[in-house]
Design an enzyme around this catalytic site. Sequence first.
Site, mmCIF file in Angstrom:
data_model
loop_
_atom_site.group_PDB
_atom_site.id
_atom_site.type_symbol
_atom_site.label_atom_id
_atom_site.label_comp_id
_atom_site.label_asym_id
_atom_site.label_seq_id
_atom_site.Cartn_x
_atom_site.Cartn_y
_atom_site.Cartn_z
ATOM 1 N N GLU A 1 38.917 39.469 9.219
ATOM 2 C CA GLU A 1 39.590 39.757 7.932
ATOM 3 C C GLU A 1 40.084 38.467 7.270
ATOM 4 O O GLU A 1 41.160 38.430 6.661
ATOM 5 C CB GLU A 1 40.724 40.776 8.131
HETATM 6 C C1 LIG Z 1 34.663 41.163 16.804
HETATM 7 C C2 LIG Z 1 34.391 40.880 15.382
HETATM 8 C C3 LIG Z 1 34.336 41.921 14.470
HETATM 9 C C4 LIG Z 1 34.055 41.660 13.119
HETATM 10 N N1 LIG Z 1 33.951 42.724 12.255
HETATM 11 C C5 LIG Z 1 33.496 42.493 11.004
HETATM 12 C C6 LIG Z 1 33.200 43.596 10.131
HETATM 13 O O1 LIG Z 1 33.374 44.757 10.482
HETATM 14 N N2 LIG Z 1 32.711 43.337 8.902
HETATM 15 C C7 LIG Z 1 32.490 42.066 8.470
HETATM 16 O O2 LIG Z 1 32.038 41.910 7.335
HETATM 17 N N3 LIG Z 1 32.761 40.999 9.257
HETATM 18 C C8 LIG Z 1 33.247 41.183 10.521
HETATM 19 N N4 LIG Z 1 33.503 40.114 11.349
HETATM 20 C C9 LIG Z 1 33.270 38.759 10.854
HETATM 21 C C10 LIG Z 1 34.539 37.963 10.602
HETATM 22 O O3 LIG Z 1 35.219 38.468 9.489
HETATM 23 C C11 LIG Z 1 34.132 36.486 10.445
HETATM 24 O O4 LIG Z 1 33.730 36.031 11.713
HETATM 25 C C12 LIG Z 1 35.254 35.630 9.898
HETATM 26 O O5 LIG Z 1 35.516 35.947 8.552
HETATM 27 C C13 LIG Z 1 34.945 34.131 9.993
HETATM 28 O O6 LIG Z 1 33.686 33.820 9.516
HETATM 29 P P1 LIG Z 1 32.698 32.941 10.410
HETATM 30 O O7 LIG Z 1 32.602 33.579 11.745
HETATM 31 O O8 LIG Z 1 31.438 32.741 9.665
HETATM 32 O O9 LIG Z 1 33.440 31.563 10.602
HETATM 33 P P2 LIG Z 1 33.341 30.288 9.635
HETATM 34 O O10 LIG Z 1 33.532 30.719 8.232
HETATM 35 O O11 LIG Z 1 32.135 29.530 9.980
HETATM 36 O O12 LIG Z 1 34.623 29.486 10.109
HETATM 37 C C14 LIG Z 1 34.640 28.623 11.243
HETATM 38 C C15 LIG Z 1 35.933 27.818 11.213
HETATM 39 O O13 LIG Z 1 35.960 27.019 10.018
HETATM 40 C C16 LIG Z 1 37.143 27.257 9.295
HETATM 41 N N5 LIG Z 1 36.874 27.180 7.859
HETATM 42 C C17 LIG Z 1 35.912 27.819 7.152
HETATM 43 N N6 LIG Z 1 35.988 27.522 5.851
HETATM 44 C C18 LIG Z 1 37.029 26.676 5.697
HETATM 45 C C19 LIG Z 1 37.638 26.019 4.581
HETATM 46 N N7 LIG Z 1 37.225 26.213 3.323
HETATM 47 N N8 LIG Z 1 38.694 25.221 4.810
HETATM 48 C C20 LIG Z 1 39.162 25.021 6.052
HETATM 49 N N9 LIG Z 1 38.651 25.633 7.146
HETATM 50 C C21 LIG Z 1 37.596 26.453 6.973
HETATM 51 C C22 LIG Z 1 37.582 28.667 9.700
HETATM 52 O O14 LIG Z 1 38.959 28.862 9.522
HETATM 53 C C23 LIG Z 1 37.170 28.697 11.165
HETATM 54 O O15 LIG Z 1 38.189 28.147 11.960
HETATM 55 C C24 LIG Z 1 33.827 40.332 12.689
HETATM 56 C C25 LIG Z 1 33.909 39.291 13.610
HETATM 57 C C26 LIG Z 1 34.157 39.545 14.928
HETATM 58 C C27 LIG Z 1 34.185 38.400 15.894
#
Ligand SMILES: Cc1cc2nc3c(=O)[nH]c(=O)nc-3n(C[C@H](O)[C@H](O)[C@H](O)COP(=O)(O)OP(=O)(O)OC[C@H]3O[C@@H](n4cnc5c(N)ncnc54)[C@H](O)[C@@H]3O)c2cc1C
Lengths: 127, 456
Positions: B400
């Site tokens: 989220e």
């Molecule tokens: C168990 C689980 C259930 C989930 N359920 C859902 C679901 O039902 N529906 C859905 O749509 N998604 C779901 N997700 C996805 C989840 O919302 C995303 O994993 C999350 O939003 C982070 O995106 P990412 O994994 O691509 O990480 P990234 O965006 O790649 O982030 C990696 C790191 O970089 C940092 N970062 C990224 N951008 C910036 C910035 N601009 N400035 C500084 N730091 C930054 C982040 O804070 C993080 O620490 C789920 C994930 C998990 C693990």
Amino acid sequence: MLQAGLIYEVYGPALVHEQEALMNLADLAIGLYAAESAVYRTYKAILNNGEERESAKIALTRTFLQKTLWETERISRVLLVDLTEGEKREKLMASVIQACSRYQSFSLVYENRKIADRLYDKEQYVC
Amino acid sequence: MERLKDKGASFLFSSLNPEALFTPEDFTEEHQMIGATARRFAEKEVTPVNERIENQEFELIPELMKKAGDLGLLAHSIPEKYGGLGLDKISKGIVGEMIGPTGGYGVAHSNHTCIATLPITYFGTEEQKKKYLPKLASGEWIGAYCLTEPNAGSDALSAQTTAVLNEEGTHYCLNGTKIYITNAVFSDTFIVYAKVDGEHFTAFIVEKDAPGLSLGPEEKKMGIKGSSTRSVVFEDCLVSKENLLGEVGRGHVIALNVLNLGRFNLGSACVGASKFGLKRTMKFVKERRQFGKEIARFPATKQKIAWMAARIYAAESLQYRTAGLIEEALGDLNDANDHRLVGKQMGEFAVECAICKVFSSEVLDYTADEALQLHGGAGFIKEYGAEQMYRDSRINRIFEGTNEINRLLIPTYLFKKAMKGEVDLASKTKEAIARLNGSVPQTEGTFFLKKRQLKQ
Ligand SMILES: Cc1cc2nc3c(=O)[nH]c(=O)nc-3n(C[C@H](O)[C@H](O)[C@H](O)COP(=O)(O)OP(=O)(O)OC[C@H]3O[C@@H](n4cnc5c(N)ncnc54)[C@H](O)[C@@H]3O)c2cc1C
């Protein structure tokens, strides 16, 4: 607000690139919202029930405030170092330290023990 | 926005009237009742089968959701007209909190009632609401929310999934992959975000048997094992034009605003889980003896307990304060058809909702860590439960919107207001400096001064 103003003053619209400052500012805002929510909740309860009956809430609030105040002072000082210099820095730093330490002069060792004893008694979180 | 007494983020620059603040002490009988129902459900129905849930016997989740539906625990935020209870946002927070201690089940439950159902509740057409809401309210159907993609996580609006209207003009053809989708394996409806003609970010309601929709294998996760997490793949997946949600090109309004309520609810769940962890820990430290006495008696233990409780108190206070604010903004819009107004109102308290998410998830992580520590070696051993709490807690800082993304949102919102001239940053700054220097008289008692200081 002081810190927000400073950041705005120093960076202007380019501030979105200053993530270190933004993260610190976010933590100040979070601390404020949390502390204000706890303090006013307790205050409201005192208005309705009196201090004696709300001693648990008062104790929890004080313990939370103590932690938050230290954190607020720490973050404020880091931000001042990052954002200001010279005389301005010295003046603001002194004000921040003075303002925060005014409320850090109470010890909660004993109160914290009482909080725990009260919770042990009920065997769950109560306030 | 004259309709609101309180404006978003106003806590940063104006003082609060305690009378207007909602607190748990203001719960009505109705609030107490739904809270008691939810608590009983969690304790009597979910906790006893926790081990089977942890072993990923996924058929259990829809069964439990159906039972929750029968009790009204999925229907609180859905208008009565569509088979719901039409309760306020306080009730939503209470149910969220009570379900919080149930680990993987709780995630499935909250995901369903919040981000998977609310898009239809607030942005659906009359027909869509009639068709989907009663089934989602009863638990007959379960929902998922598909935003994240391999190349679009935090930067969700950069989604690469596309939607193209077919020649007949009857169906959209979806292509793309969504990952980490909660509830995927047992969901009947999927809220899917795709770019129409590769450009216009748009929401769709996709049913599970839509041709071209398939699921990837179950992910192997660190925690919340009871909630299913899979990729959802769309290969020339045909979705009827009637299942377009909201307007073409305005999917971001749905995606981001629904997340505001999701973040608030996530915070509620974290408060519930924290209280549960504290309770379990107190039971343990009162039984475990070392050096001839209960470890509960050691002052260092007491201090840990007090610090956990104080943080939980703050989290609980800010959750219900925010619940009151959201209720004020949305209370009379449950069945509104002015989607722009709904979007605006849902976004008003974006900062407060982000704080709920960040603060409460970090209180839970703190509590889970200390709970485990106070269990000593037993904390590391599965049968005592602290281990599961620790693993389950961790996801809350990630999904989220990561806590970093949510933190960045907070000052950015303020500066946007300043740039639009809605907040006079310069004069507020001067005022803060004046207060710091003591040139503004402070007349309230010491309890209040502490808060004042923070505001500066
Ligand atoms: C168990 C689980 C259930 C989930 N359920 C859902 C679901 O039902 N529906 C859905 O749509 N998604 C779901 N997700 C996805 C989840 O919302 C995303 O994993 C999350 O939003 C982070 O995106 P990412 O994994 O691509 O990480 P990234 O965006 O790649 O982030 C990696 C790191 O970089 C940092 N970062 C990224 N951008 C910036 C910035 N601009 N400035 C500084 N730091 C930054 C982040 O804070 C993080 O620490 C789920 C994930 C998990 C693990």
